[in-house]
Write an enzyme that holds these catalytic residues in place. Structure first.
Site, PDB file in Angstrom:
ATOM      1  N   ARG A 124       0.845  -1.200   0.000  1.00 30.57           N
ATOM      2  CA  ARG A 124       0.000   0.000   0.000  1.00 30.57           C
ATOM      3  C   ARG A 124       0.873   1.239   0.000  1.00 30.57           C
ATOM      4  O   ARG A 124       2.026   1.205   0.400  1.00 30.57           O
ATOM      5  CB  ARG A 124      -0.880   0.000   1.257  1.00 30.57           C
ATOM      6  CG  ARG A 124      -1.921  -1.088   1.225  1.00 30.57           C
ATOM      7  CD  ARG A 124      -3.016  -0.803   2.226  1.00 30.57           C
ATOM      8  NE  ARG A 124      -2.493  -0.596   3.569  1.00 30.57           N
ATOM      9  CZ  ARG A 124      -3.064   0.200   4.463  1.00 30.57           C
ATOM     10  NH1 ARG A 124      -4.155   0.873   4.152  1.00 30.57           N
ATOM     11  NH2 ARG A 124      -2.545   0.328   5.666  1.00 30.57           N
ATOM     12  N   LYS A 189       4.530 -10.707   9.927  1.00 30.68           N
ATOM     13  CA  LYS A 189       3.830 -10.585   8.655  1.00 30.68           C
ATOM     14  C   LYS A 189       4.185 -11.741   7.714  1.00 30.68           C
ATOM     15  O   LYS A 189       5.339 -11.918   7.336  1.00 30.68           O
ATOM     16  CB  LYS A 189       4.220  -9.230   8.029  1.00 30.68           C
ATOM     17  CG  LYS A 189       3.375  -8.841   6.858  1.00 30.68           C
ATOM     18  CD  LYS A 189       3.337  -7.320   6.703  1.00 30.68           C
ATOM     19  CE  LYS A 189       2.852  -6.938   5.332  1.00 30.68           C
ATOM     20  NZ  LYS A 189       2.542  -5.530   5.192  1.00 30.68           N
ATOM     21  N   ARG A 325      -1.611  -0.236  14.523  1.00 35.50           N
ATOM     22  CA  ARG A 325      -0.641  -0.952  15.350  1.00 35.50           C
ATOM     23  C   ARG A 325      -1.241  -1.197  16.715  1.00 35.50           C
ATOM     24  O   ARG A 325      -2.098  -0.438  17.156  1.00 35.50           O
ATOM     25  CB  ARG A 325       0.643  -0.101  15.536  1.00 35.50           C
ATOM     26  CG  ARG A 325       1.451   0.094  14.260  1.00 35.50           C
ATOM     27  CD  ARG A 325       2.201  -1.177  13.874  1.00 35.50           C
ATOM     28  NE  ARG A 325       3.019  -0.996  12.683  1.00 35.50           N
ATOM     29  CZ  ARG A 325       2.605  -1.204  11.434  1.00 35.50           C
ATOM     30  NH1 ARG A 325       1.365  -1.571  11.199  1.00 35.50           N
ATOM     31  NH2 ARG A 325       3.413  -1.040  10.415  1.00 35.50           N
TER      32      ARG A 325
HETATM   33  P1  ATP Z   1       0.103  -1.168   7.355  1.00 31.31           P
HETATM   34  O1  ATP Z   1      -0.085  -1.455   8.788  1.00 31.31           O
HETATM   35  O2  ATP Z   1      -0.164   0.225   7.009  1.00 31.31           O
HETATM   36  O3  ATP Z   1      -0.534  -2.170   6.452  1.00 31.31           O
HETATM   37  P2  ATP Z   1       2.716  -2.084   6.660  1.00 31.31           P
HETATM   38  O4  ATP Z   1       3.959  -1.572   7.342  1.00 31.31           O
HETATM   39  O5  ATP Z   1       2.407  -3.527   6.794  1.00 31.31           O
HETATM   40  O6  ATP Z   1       1.623  -1.173   7.203  1.00 31.31           O
HETATM   41  P3  ATP Z   1       2.264  -2.249   3.820  1.00 31.31           P
HETATM   42  O7  ATP Z   1       2.212  -1.169   2.816  1.00 31.31           O
HETATM   43  O8  ATP Z   1       1.002  -3.013   4.111  1.00 31.31           O
HETATM   44  O9  ATP Z   1       2.825  -1.644   5.153  1.00 31.31           O
HETATM   45  O10 ATP Z   1       3.365  -3.311   3.375  1.00 31.31           O
HETATM   46  C1  ATP Z   1       4.639  -2.903   2.940  1.00 31.31           C
HETATM   47  C2  ATP Z   1       5.645  -3.158   4.035  1.00 31.31           C
HETATM   48  O11 ATP Z   1       5.731  -4.566   4.292  1.00 31.31           O
HETATM   49  C3  ATP Z   1       7.060  -2.759   3.641  1.00 31.31           C
HETATM   50  O12 ATP Z   1       7.296  -1.412   3.967  1.00 31.31           O
HETATM   51  C4  ATP Z   1       7.941  -3.709   4.484  1.00 31.31           C
HETATM   52  O13 ATP Z   1       8.085  -3.224   5.797  1.00 31.31           O
HETATM   53  C5  ATP Z   1       7.077  -4.951   4.582  1.00 31.31           C
HETATM   54  N1  ATP Z   1       7.450  -5.997   3.598  1.00 31.31           N
HETATM   55  C6  ATP Z   1       7.921  -5.869   2.337  1.00 31.31           C
HETATM   56  N2  ATP Z   1       8.101  -7.070   1.758  1.00 31.31           N
HETATM   57  C7  ATP Z   1       7.720  -7.980   2.664  1.00 31.31           C
HETATM   58  C8  ATP Z   1       7.656  -9.397   2.660  1.00 31.31           C
HETATM   59  N3  ATP Z   1       8.005 -10.140   1.601  1.00 31.31           N
HETATM   60  N4  ATP Z   1       7.205  -9.998   3.799  1.00 31.31           N
HETATM   61  C9  ATP Z   1       6.835  -9.283   4.881  1.00 31.31           C
HETATM   62  N5  ATP Z   1       6.862  -7.947   4.941  1.00 31.31           N
HETATM   63  C10 ATP Z   1       7.304  -7.309   3.851  1.00 31.31           C
HETATM   64  C1  BTN Z   2       0.803  -4.976   1.572  1.00 27.87           C
HETATM   65  O1  BTN Z   2       1.030  -5.656   2.579  1.00 27.87           O
HETATM   66  O2  BTN Z   2       0.858  -3.753   1.575  1.00 27.87           O
HETATM   67  C2  BTN Z   2       0.378  -5.620   0.297  1.00 27.87           C
HETATM   68  C3  BTN Z   2       1.454  -6.397  -0.407  1.00 27.87           C
HETATM   69  C4  BTN Z   2       0.912  -7.014  -1.678  1.00 27.87           C
HETATM   70  C5  BTN Z   2       1.958  -7.719  -2.494  1.00 27.87           C
HETATM   71  C6  BTN Z   2       1.366  -8.413  -3.692  1.00 27.87           C
HETATM   72  S1  BTN Z   2       2.515  -9.497  -4.504  1.00 27.87           S
HETATM   73  C7  BTN Z   2       1.434  -9.675  -5.877  1.00 27.87           C
HETATM   74  C8  BTN Z   2       0.845  -8.295  -6.134  1.00 27.87           C
HETATM   75  N1  BTN Z   2       1.721  -7.497  -6.961  1.00 27.87           N
HETATM   76  C9  BTN Z   2       2.176  -6.422  -6.320  1.00 27.87           C
HETATM   77  O3  BTN Z   2       2.948  -5.567  -6.808  1.00 27.87           O
HETATM   78  N2  BTN Z   2       1.686  -6.375  -5.060  1.00 27.87           N
HETATM   79  C10 BTN Z   2       0.825  -7.503  -4.798  1.00 27.87           C
END
Ligand code: ATP
Ligand code: BTN
Length: 330
Positions: A124, A189, A325
């Site tokens: 996101r 996560k 959070r």
């Molecule tokens: P929110 O609580 O807003 O959803 P979030 O920190 O989980 O916050 P997202 O945009 O949902 O943010 O997800 C992107 C974030 O997830 C990245 O900034 C990184 O911290 C984390 N991330 C990126 N790749 C992975 C992965 N393969 N597995 C787990 N976490 C990842």
């Molecule tokens: C998140 O936690 O913010 C969402 C992550 C979503 C990742 C998937 S991987 C397949 C698809 N292609 C992308 O570029 N993002 C989603």
């Protein structure tokens, strides 16, 4: 550390997938490097199970299972009367962008697009999603919503239910859903969901359900992820069949998309989401550009918005730019 390009790494892993030894000069050529530099790459390659032989060649003992369109198609055909089209791709930018391009060019039939790696995987708010080669699941499932954009409320939560139940069914891992779009195991996560909506033709909306699931994150990649994460190999304690998992996820997405199209985010779907909400009745803080909101999480409403009971009363929060959070010590 020297890093191969994702395309070169996938070419090498594809060559090594059957478990046979491959000579050093052929491996170096596939990687686009000199034989003398193979040693420098072993730090990366060992994370894929690659071993160096005494003669300098490489081998993956036991081989490596890559995504297989034929196997996934057969598994889908066994479960679904009218399965979606399935595309299995190599290295792409983002599967969500490929899905969008399909819809925008008029190919609007149900479709699942899988890739072995993404070079511009997105979360996101433009955050990046680590998408290493031949390690995880990256899939974008396209389907009609059965109405316009206003009818899509709750869709991303329904996608979460579909994926959590699919993982649970395939592995027995109890996957929790952190509002709005994270897949958690414990407080780490496991994956994420990025739902994008596209309007095509006569006001019909299509959903792109983009799913990332960590199956076996290579150590050198995990070191760069800046929040607690987990992969399924660790959660289950044994290796995971990515093709079976991918098929299970697609079957669930396809069925839940159909349920959503006919019933919307009804009480049954809301109940299934609430059953996996680890934050319910715990103290949370919701952060956005507008500031912070603190209180007790009280689940979701019929539109999928989060309910927070603050000292000033109940407030509902739409997904937008909000990040949720647990409060320290909650
Ligand atoms: P929110 O609580 O807003 O959803 P979030 O920190 O989980 O916050 P997202 O945009 O949902 O943010 O997800 C992107 C974030 O997830 C990245 O900034 C990184 O911290 C984390 N991330 C990126 N790749 C992975 C992965 N393969 N597995 C787990 N976490 C990842
Ligand atoms: C998140 O936690 O913010 C969402 C992550 C979503 C990742 C998937 S991987 C397949 C698809 N292609 C992308 O570029 N993002 C989603």
């Amino acid at each position: 550390m020297l890093q191969p390009t994702p395309d070169a790494l996938l070419a090498l892993l594809t060559r090594l997938a059957r478990g046979e030894a491959v000579a050093a000069d052929e491996c170096a050529e596939l990687l686009g490097i000199a034989v003398a530099d193979l040693d420098d790459l072993m730090g990366v390659l060992v994370d894929y199970g690659v071993r160096r032989r005494r003669d300098g060649g490489l081998r993956i003992p036991g081989g490596l299972s890559l995504l297989d369109a034929g196997r996934i198609g057969a598994l889908l055909a066994a479960e679904l009367a009218a399965p979606p089209a399935v595309d299995v791709l190599g290295v792409v930018g983002s599967t969500n962008d490929i899905a969008r391009a399909h819809i925008e060019s008029g190919r609007t039939e149900a479709r699942s697009i899988l890739a072995e790696a993404q070079t511009a995987g997105r979360g996101r708010r433009g955050r990046s999603w680590s998408s290493p080669v031949a390690a995880n699941i990256y899939v974008s499932h396209v389907d009609a919503i059965g109405g316009g954009l206003d009818d899509a409320r709750g869709l991303s939560l329904v996608a979460g239910v579909a994926v959590a139940e699919a993982i649970d069914a395939a592995t027995g891992v109890d996957v929790q859903l952190k509002w709005p779009n994270d897949l958690l195991v414990g407080e780490r996560k496991l994956g994420g969901i990025l739902v994008e909506l596209i309007l095509a033709g006569a006001g019909n909306a299509y959903g792109v359900l983009g799913i990332g699931i960590n199956v076996r994150v290579p150590a050198h990649v995990g070191a760069a992820i800046d929040q607690p994460f987990i992969d399924l190999t660790e959660a289950v304690g044994s290796s995971i069949d990515r093709n079976a998992l991918a098929a299970g996820v697609i079957v669930h997405l396809h069925r839940y998309a159909a349920a959503f199209r006919s019933r919307g985010f009804d009480e049954e779907l809301q109940r299934r989401w609430q059953a996996r909400d680890p934050f319910r009745d715990r103290r949370v803080v919701a952060r956005s550009e507008q500031g912070e909101l603190r209180g007790f999480a009280r689940g979701i409403d019929a539109s999928g918005a989060l309910i927070i009971e603050t000292s000033a009363g109940r407030v509902t929060v739409g997904a937008g730019d909000v990040s949720l959070r647990l409060e320290e010590g909650a």
